[in-house]
Design an enzyme around this catalytic site. Structure first.
Site, PDB file in Angstrom:
ATOM      1  N   CYS A  23      -8.718  -2.696   3.160  1.00 39.23           N
ATOM      2  CA  CYS A  23      -8.653  -3.945   3.941  1.00 39.23           C
ATOM      3  C   CYS A  23      -9.961  -4.290   4.621  1.00 39.23           C
ATOM      4  CB  CYS A  23      -7.511  -3.923   4.932  1.00 39.23           C
ATOM      5  SG  CYS A  23      -7.132  -2.330   5.576  1.00 39.23           S
ATOM      6  N   LYS A  56     -15.803 -10.550   6.639  1.00 42.24           N
ATOM      7  CA  LYS A  56     -14.687 -11.352   6.122  1.00 42.24           C
ATOM      8  C   LYS A  56     -15.200 -12.677   5.548  1.00 42.24           C
ATOM      9  CE  LYS A  56     -10.982  -8.850   6.954  1.00 42.24           C
ATOM     10  NZ  LYS A  56     -10.151  -8.393   5.845  1.00 42.24           N
ATOM     11  N   GLU A  96       0.834  -1.206   0.000  1.00 39.61           N
ATOM     12  CA  GLU A  96       0.000   0.000   0.000  1.00 39.61           C
ATOM     13  C   GLU A  96       0.873   1.263   0.000  1.00 39.61           C
ATOM     14  OE1 GLU A  96      -3.980  -0.607   1.362  1.00 39.61           O
ATOM     15  OE2 GLU A  96      -3.678   0.967   2.842  1.00 39.61           O
ATOM     16  N   SER A 144      -7.564   1.303  -2.883  1.00 40.02           N
ATOM     17  CA  SER A 144      -6.286   0.615  -3.093  1.00 40.02           C
ATOM     18  C   SER A 144      -6.512  -0.743  -3.752  1.00 40.02           C
ATOM     19  CB  SER A 144      -5.597   0.431  -1.741  1.00 40.02           C
ATOM     20  OG  SER A 144      -4.592  -0.524  -1.841  1.00 40.02           O
ATOM     21  N   GLU A 201       2.067   1.743  -3.549  1.00 39.40           N
ATOM     22  CA  GLU A 201       0.969   2.215  -4.394  1.00 39.40           C
ATOM     23  C   GLU A 201       0.703   3.700  -4.126  1.00 39.40           C
ATOM     24  OE1 GLU A 201      -2.732   0.281  -3.519  1.00 39.40           O
ATOM     25  OE2 GLU A 201      -3.695   0.997  -5.350  1.00 39.40           O
ATOM     26  N   GLU A 260     -13.097 -13.014  -6.871  1.00 43.03           N
ATOM     27  CA  GLU A 260     -11.739 -12.486  -7.096  1.00 43.03           C
ATOM     28  C   GLU A 260     -10.678 -13.260  -6.329  1.00 43.03           C
ATOM     29  OE1 GLU A 260     -14.389 -10.696  -6.216  1.00 43.03           O
ATOM     30  OE2 GLU A 260     -14.374  -8.686  -7.072  1.00 43.03           O
ATOM     31  N   CYS A 263     -11.521  -2.838  13.826  1.00 39.92           N
ATOM     32  CA  CYS A 263     -11.787  -4.280  13.998  1.00 39.92           C
ATOM     33  C   CYS A 263     -11.984  -4.711  15.445  1.00 39.92           C
ATOM     34  CB  CYS A 263     -10.637  -5.093  13.428  1.00 39.92           C
ATOM     35  SG  CYS A 263     -10.503  -4.916  11.669  1.00 39.92           S
TER      36      CYS A 263
HETATM   37 FE1  HC0 Z   1      -9.071  -6.571  10.753  1.00 44.45          FE
HETATM   38 FE2  HC0 Z   1      -7.325  -6.656   8.941  1.00 44.45          FE
HETATM   39  S1  HC0 Z   1      -7.188  -5.341  10.788  1.00 44.45           S
HETATM   40  S2  HC0 Z   1      -9.460  -5.946   8.600  1.00 44.45           S
HETATM   41  O1  HC0 Z   1      -9.988  -5.228  11.414  1.00 44.45           O
HETATM   42  O2  HC0 Z   1      -6.393  -4.481   7.367  1.00 44.45           O
HETATM   43  O3  HC0 Z   1     -11.258  -8.486  10.355  1.00 44.45           O
HETATM   44  O4  HC0 Z   1      -8.214  -7.621  13.395  1.00 44.45           O
HETATM   45  O5  HC0 Z   1      -7.606  -9.098  10.172  1.00 44.45           O
HETATM   46  O6  HC0 Z   1      -7.493  -8.505   6.620  1.00 44.45           O
HETATM   47  O7  HC0 Z   1      -4.555  -7.419   9.518  1.00 44.45           O
HETATM   48  C1  HC0 Z   1     -10.464  -7.731  10.638  1.00 44.45           C
HETATM   49  C2  HC0 Z   1      -8.652  -7.220  12.470  1.00 44.45           C
HETATM   50  C3  HC0 Z   1      -7.897  -7.999  10.056  1.00 44.45           C
HETATM   51  C4  HC0 Z   1      -7.367  -7.796   7.473  1.00 44.45           C
HETATM   52  C5  HC0 Z   1      -5.553  -7.206   9.245  1.00 44.45           C
HETATM   53  C6  HC0 Z   1      -6.721  -5.359   7.890  1.00 44.45           C
END
Ligand code: HC0
Ligand code: SF4
Length: 558
Positions: free
Chosen positions: A298, A353, A277, A318, A280, A361, A497
């Site tokens: 993410c 997730k 990232e 991104s 980029e 993809e 998260c």
């Molecule tokens: Fe998250 Fe992640 S930080 S989105 O909140 O970027 O679910 O904990 O795993 O993929 O590393 C969630 C948390 C993850 C991803 C990471 C990011």
């Protein structure tokens, strides 16, 4: 004289917006279904009724406190009234509590116990389950709904998605999507925050743990697993530790006892994301093209939100896959010649997730790189089912060859963490003072909107960090109106998260402790910049050589 009398005791009023807050501050647990401090007041459940000095009843959640007020919270009349509400709710509610996905976490069940409901005086009019299983993230059963409206206000006020709303009137009232279409065909982005707000089992997070058990039982499968940053600081509370305590070593130990063949930390994937990232970002900055600001990619609920509401902004998102997906491509690639069938599991704080993992993809020849996503709550269930006494486990380390990670990767799990990790990478001053100072430039804290300006060479970069999709939408509108930013981090869940809907549900205060736990983990890590993770060099010179685009990037816009 800024006080009032609650059950004969003087209690100070100190800026509280309603009686309920003052009562709870006084240590009295007044029951509610429809009150959440971050949502608007609906006042529908009537459980928080109190008796005023003239013998009238007021809903505490929607009555402002006034000096001199005298109220009672616990009279025979109130106890009878609350029992009556509970009996009425139970009369048209399914009673299959022992087999409900929300067994043990249901407020209706809880209050039935608290108020010692021994029988319901009305006939049971509960309809058959009406289940909408169309989403990968949440399951709805309309007939477990008590019409508190918490999910509707969450989806509208905090997430600005508006996938669900009240429909029909009177006894026919339900919570529904537009035209009662399946939730998967609605504007829903899968954030799961409605499930986090739901007091009963009417909206629950999809449960995939049985598929993981099956894979673990399959002798022909090689089962690998990655653990997301935010899981480590949220799982402990239900297993004999405190919120915010970093229990990654114990999680690893538990997963190993369950039979996982290789155990990794998603923070390693986050280090890859930081490198990609940052590259980029620099390229786009140098090109001076119109694909600025660069939005992070993410958070899958944010990507869904952007696709559904602002498709014209997708070129600004991104092209980096999320850490989970980057790491999954690497792990699957490494195991593709294994004699056993590779199965990859991700333990995430997040419901979206599950849907990200299922996206076309991220499939190779029809096979997803992440076969199953289970949430922190599902992992807690698995640990309990296996009889593992988590509190007694000796912490263990993750496996090689992908077992090194940095503090930068760990702080991804809290709002501002991705930005801070990228800034550590971009900063040319590699001293520890510079590293520490980034933390004090407005990137930390649980606020839903943060802004900062950072000098990069002779340029001033404007950065925004938003969590909660309503905040994201507002920021996008301001960008469309001419505001300029260079980099925007978006996380769909308020606070990032750590507040994911796959985590055990808890208060704002406790979520903050989780965030602090991640910053402590960063402090304790001996490598704090992603580019210093020794694994990165060997990955780029080995498995990733010539395949960075194929394995680490994605084009949502195409
Ligand atoms: Fe998250 Fe992640 S930080 S989105 O909140 O970027 O679910 O904990 O795993 O993929 O590393 C969630 C948390 C993850 C991803 C990471 C990011
Ligand atoms: Fe709304 Fe999120 Fe629930 Fe979907 S998962 S209905 S977007 S709150």
């Amino acid at each position: 004289n800024n006080y009032m009398i609650i059950d004969g005791m003087p209690v100070e009023i100190n800026g509280e917006k309603n009686l309920l807050e003052v009562i709870r501050k006084a240590g009295i647990k007044l029951p509610t279904f429809c009150y959440h401090s971050e949502l608007s007041i609906y006042g529908a459940c009537r459980m928080c009724m109190v008796e005023n000095e003239w013998g009238g009843l007021d809903a505490a959640c929607s009555t402002p406190p006034k000096p001199g007020m005298q109220i009672k919270t616990n009279t025979q009349r109130l106890r009878k009234y609350r029992k009556m509400i509970l009996e009425l709710l139970l009369a048209n509610h399914c009673r299959d509590c022992t087999t409900c996905n929300n067994n043990g976490k249901c407020k209706l069940q809880d209050l039935a116990i608290t108020f010692n409901i021994e029988g319901v005086r009305f006939p049971n009019t509960a309809a058959e389950p009406k289940i909408d299983d169309s989403s990968n993230c949440i399951t709805r059963d309309q007939n477990k709904c008590i019409l508190c409206g918490d999910c509707v206000r969450m989806c509208n006020e905090i997430q600005n998605v508006g996938a669900i709303d009240f429909a029909h009137r009177g006894s026919k009232m339900t919570i529904s999507t537009a035209f009662d279409q399946p939730i998967a065909s609605s504007p829903c982005v899968g954030c799961g925050q409605c499930a986090a707000a739901c007091p009963t089992g009417a909206i629950v997070v999809k449960n995939d743990k049985n598929k993981v058990w099956e894979a673990l039982d399959d002798k022909n499968a090689k089962v690998t697993v990655q653990i997301a940053p935010a899981v480590r600081v949220a799982i402990g509370k239900e297993l004999g530790h405190s919120n915010g305590e970093n229990t990654i070593g114990k999680i690893v130990a538990a997963l190993r006892r369950m039979g996982f063949d290789e155990i990794y930390d998603t923070s390693t994937g986050a280090d890859l994301t930081v490198l990609e990232e940052s590259n980029e970002f620099l390229k786009r900055l140098e090109a001076g093209d119109n694909k600025m600001p660069l939005f992070t990619s993410c958070c899958p609920a944010w990507v869904n939100f952007c696709e559904k509401n602002y498709p014209e902004l997708l070129p600004n998102v991104s092209t980096c896959r999320s850490p989970m997906q980057m790491f999954a491509s690497v792990i699957k690639e490494q195991n593709k010649t294994s004699s056993r069938k590779p199965v990859h599991v991700a333990v995430m704080p997040c419901t979206a997730k599950k849907q990200e993992a299922a996206r076309e993809e991220f499939k190779v020849n029809g096979d997803p790189n992440v076969d199953y996503v289970i949430t922190t709550q599902e992992l807690i269930q698995m640990i309990k089912e296996s009889g593992i006494v988590f509190a007694d486990l000796e912490p263990e380390a993750v496996d090689m060859p992908f077992g090194t990670m940095t503090g930068a990767g760990v702080i991804f799990g809290v709002t501002g963490g991705v930005t801070e990790a990228v800034l550590r990478r971009l900063s040319s001053d590699k001293s520890s003072t510079s590293l520490m100072s980034i933390a004090y430039q407005g990137v930390r804290g649980m606020e839903g909107v943060k802004e900062t300006k950072i000098m990069f060479g002779d340029r001033e970069l404007r950065i925004a960090i938003v969590s909660g999709l309503k905040n994201a939408g507002d920021l996008i509108e301001s960008i469309k109106a001419g505001e300029h930013y260079d980099f925007v981090e978006v996380m769909a869940c308020p606070g990032g998260c750590v507040s994911g809907a796959g985590q055990p549900f808890t208060s704002q205060e406790e979520k903050e402790k989780r965030g602090k736990g991640l910053y402590s983990a960063d402090k304790l890590s001996n490598i704090k910049r992603s580019e210093e993770n020794p694994l990165m060099m060997s990955l780029y010179n080995g498995l990733l050589k010539g395949r960075v685009h194929e394995l680490l990037h994605v084009h949502y816009a195409d």
